[in-house]
Scaffold this motif. Sequence first.
Motif, PDB file in Angstrom:
ATOM      1  N   SER A  82      -8.945  -7.819  -2.972  1.00 53.42           N
ATOM      2  CA  SER A  82      -9.253  -9.251  -3.274  1.00 53.42           C
ATOM      3  C   SER A  82     -10.306  -9.806  -3.106  1.00 53.42           C
ATOM      4  CB  SER A  82      -8.238 -10.352  -4.344  1.00 53.42           C
ATOM      5  OG  SER A  82      -8.012 -10.619  -2.919  1.00 53.42           O
ATOM      6  N   ALA A  83     -10.979 -10.764  -3.843  1.00 53.52           N
ATOM      7  CA  ALA A  83     -11.203 -11.683  -3.045  1.00 53.52           C
ATOM      8  C   ALA A  83     -12.383 -13.064  -3.849  1.00 53.52           C
ATOM      9  CB  ALA A  83     -13.395 -10.750  -3.516  1.00 53.52           C
ATOM     10  N   GLU A  84     -13.289 -13.459  -2.823  1.00 54.25           N
ATOM     11  CA  GLU A  84     -13.083 -15.697  -2.520  1.00 54.25           C
ATOM     12  C   GLU A  84     -14.223 -15.532  -4.531  1.00 54.25           C
ATOM     13  OE1 GLU A  84     -11.462 -17.908  -2.335  1.00 54.25           O
ATOM     14  OE2 GLU A  84      -9.960 -17.158  -1.351  1.00 54.25           O
TER      15      GLU A  84
ATOM     16  N   LEU B 147      -9.789 -15.057 -10.153  1.00 56.81           N
ATOM     17  CA  LEU B 147      -9.226 -13.912  -9.324  1.00 56.81           C
ATOM     18  C   LEU B 147     -10.461 -12.075  -9.437  1.00 56.81           C
ATOM     19  CD1 LEU B 147      -5.271 -13.935 -10.614  1.00 56.81           C
ATOM     20  CD2 LEU B 147      -6.723 -14.295  -8.330  1.00 56.81           C
ATOM     21  N   TYR B 148     -10.724 -11.934  -8.579  1.00 57.91           N
ATOM     22  CA  TYR B 148     -11.230 -10.675  -8.778  1.00 57.91           C
ATOM     23  C   TYR B 148     -10.309 -10.239  -8.189  1.00 57.91           C
ATOM     24  CZ  TYR B 148     -14.294 -14.815  -9.174  1.00 57.91           C
ATOM     25  OH  TYR B 148     -14.767 -15.868  -9.660  1.00 57.91           O
ATOM     26  N   LEU B 149      -9.607  -9.009  -8.876  1.00 60.16           N
ATOM     27  CA  LEU B 149      -8.555  -8.134  -8.085  1.00 60.16           C
ATOM     28  C   LEU B 149      -9.145  -6.629  -8.451  1.00 60.16           C
ATOM     29  CD1 LEU B 149      -5.889 -10.046  -9.151  1.00 60.16           C
ATOM     30  CD2 LEU B 149      -6.568  -9.600  -6.448  1.00 60.16           C
TER      31      LEU B 149
ATOM     32  N   VAL C   1     -19.794 -12.784 -14.137  1.00 59.64           N
ATOM     33  CA  VAL C   1     -19.787 -13.490 -13.301  1.00 59.64           C
ATOM     34  C   VAL C   1     -18.603 -14.333 -12.535  1.00 59.64           C
ATOM     35  CG1 VAL C   1     -20.075 -16.981 -13.566  1.00 59.64           C
ATOM     36  CG2 VAL C   1     -20.811 -14.498 -15.349  1.00 59.64           C
ATOM     37  N   SER C   2     -19.108 -14.507 -10.748  1.00 58.82           N
ATOM     38  CA  SER C   2     -17.189 -14.824  -9.664  1.00 58.82           C
ATOM     39  C   SER C   2     -18.086 -15.163  -8.985  1.00 58.82           C
ATOM     40  CB  SER C   2     -17.901 -13.193  -9.218  1.00 58.82           C
ATOM     41  OG  SER C   2     -17.542 -12.385  -9.502  1.00 58.82           O
ATOM     42  N   PRO C   3     -18.153 -17.154  -9.505  1.00 56.97           N
ATOM     43  CA  PRO C   3     -18.002 -17.783  -8.717  1.00 56.97           C
ATOM     44  C   PRO C   3     -16.664 -18.686  -7.653  1.00 56.97           C
ATOM     45  CG  PRO C   3     -17.171 -18.723 -11.068  1.00 56.97           C
ATOM     46  CD  PRO C   3     -17.487 -17.113 -11.153  1.00 56.97           C
TER      47      PRO C   3
ATOM     48  N   GLY D 230     -20.804  -9.039  -9.308  1.00 60.09           N
ATOM     49  CA  GLY D 230     -19.394  -8.272  -9.891  1.00 60.09           C
ATOM     50  C   GLY D 230     -19.855  -7.674 -11.212  1.00 60.09           C
ATOM     51  N   ARG D 231     -19.098  -6.777 -11.649  1.00 59.40           N
ATOM     52  CA  ARG D 231     -19.687  -5.953 -12.162  1.00 59.40           C
ATOM     53  C   ARG D 231     -18.532  -5.662 -13.832  1.00 59.40           C
ATOM     54  NH1 ARG D 231     -18.082  -0.572 -10.272  1.00 59.40           N
ATOM     55  NH2 ARG D 231     -20.059   0.307 -10.679  1.00 59.40           N
ATOM     56  N   GLY D 232     -19.123  -5.573 -14.505  1.00 61.34           N
ATOM     57  CA  GLY D 232     -18.360  -4.984 -16.091  1.00 61.34           C
ATOM     58  C   GLY D 232     -18.582  -4.179 -16.341  1.00 61.34           C
TER      59      GLY D 232
END
Length: 279
Positions: free
Chosen positions: A66-68, A89-91, A82-84, A73-75
């Motif tokens: 996971s990351a802050e 959550l980016y898991l 979009v990953s502010p 970030g990929r779709g």
Amino acid sequence: MTTPPSESRNEAPRTVPDRLLAGSLRRHLDTRWLGGKIHHLESVDSTNLWARTLARQGAVHGTVVSAETQTSGRGRLGRGWVSPPHRNLYLSVVLRPALPPESVSQISLVAGVAAVDAVREWCEAWIKWPNDVLVGGRKVAGILAEVEASGAKPVVVVGIGVNVNSTADDFPEELREKAGSLRLALGERLDRARVAGRLLTHLERWYDRLAAEGFAPVAAAWRERSRLIGRAIRVREPAGEIEGEVVDLDTDGSLRLRLTSGEEHRVVSGDVTVVDGYA
Ligand code: BT5
């Protein structure tokens, strides 16, 4: 930490932690094998890419990255996510399925069902094919499942992005009408560790169900949570736009569509719009 200007007004004092710490995430996990190892990073290009690297190095089934924030970030289909920082959550989860190859697309639907079940612990949510999670018609979560085929057995990396505490300012102009977050829906910030814990807990349950009982219960859950069967949809495919009525979800995760001509068509990729609007 100083409060960003966009949060300075009409906001209760922070009672929700800013950082998603692996320890607090672990406290919210109710799993047997998922999250046995958790790698939490401050910043990464993409948690999926990081998890795929770990998979090549032998990361065990159920490893979580996971990351802050994500800088790339990929779709799906080469799109971005979009990953502010410190909001959402980016898991990514490393899965080593003892399942047949066609199960990969099924795993991605499993993740969609798990994500909607987690979000439903806070508010009403629906799945849009293939596995976007919508709240009030806005996308709050997306799934990217990828196969890392380096060793003898393929490894599946399932990436899940959930907009938990994003505000409208976090989204670029072109997404403001389409993207949402739990905070925007509920009017309050949530503890991301708790949301992550529930998400991974649902993911383990649905994955185990797929492994034990096959695709049928997952497909049934997906149908119930998408309310798409029988609806008229428009699909923007690489080859052009088509319209038809959804007949069913197929075992490979594609959508069976009856075109106005009466012909059947399978939708494997593309963007779906429900003609009379999504709930
Ligand atoms: C997805 O793709 O919905 C899959 C997103 C997966 C993101 C996770 S985060 C953790 C892991 N690591 C990664 O690098 N990725 C995964 P797709 O269906 O192609 O949707 C992408 C489209 O959604 C974009 O083209 C935008 O229109 C929109 N979008 C981008 N960022 C968004 C966001 N934060 N919230 C809502 N919509 C967004």
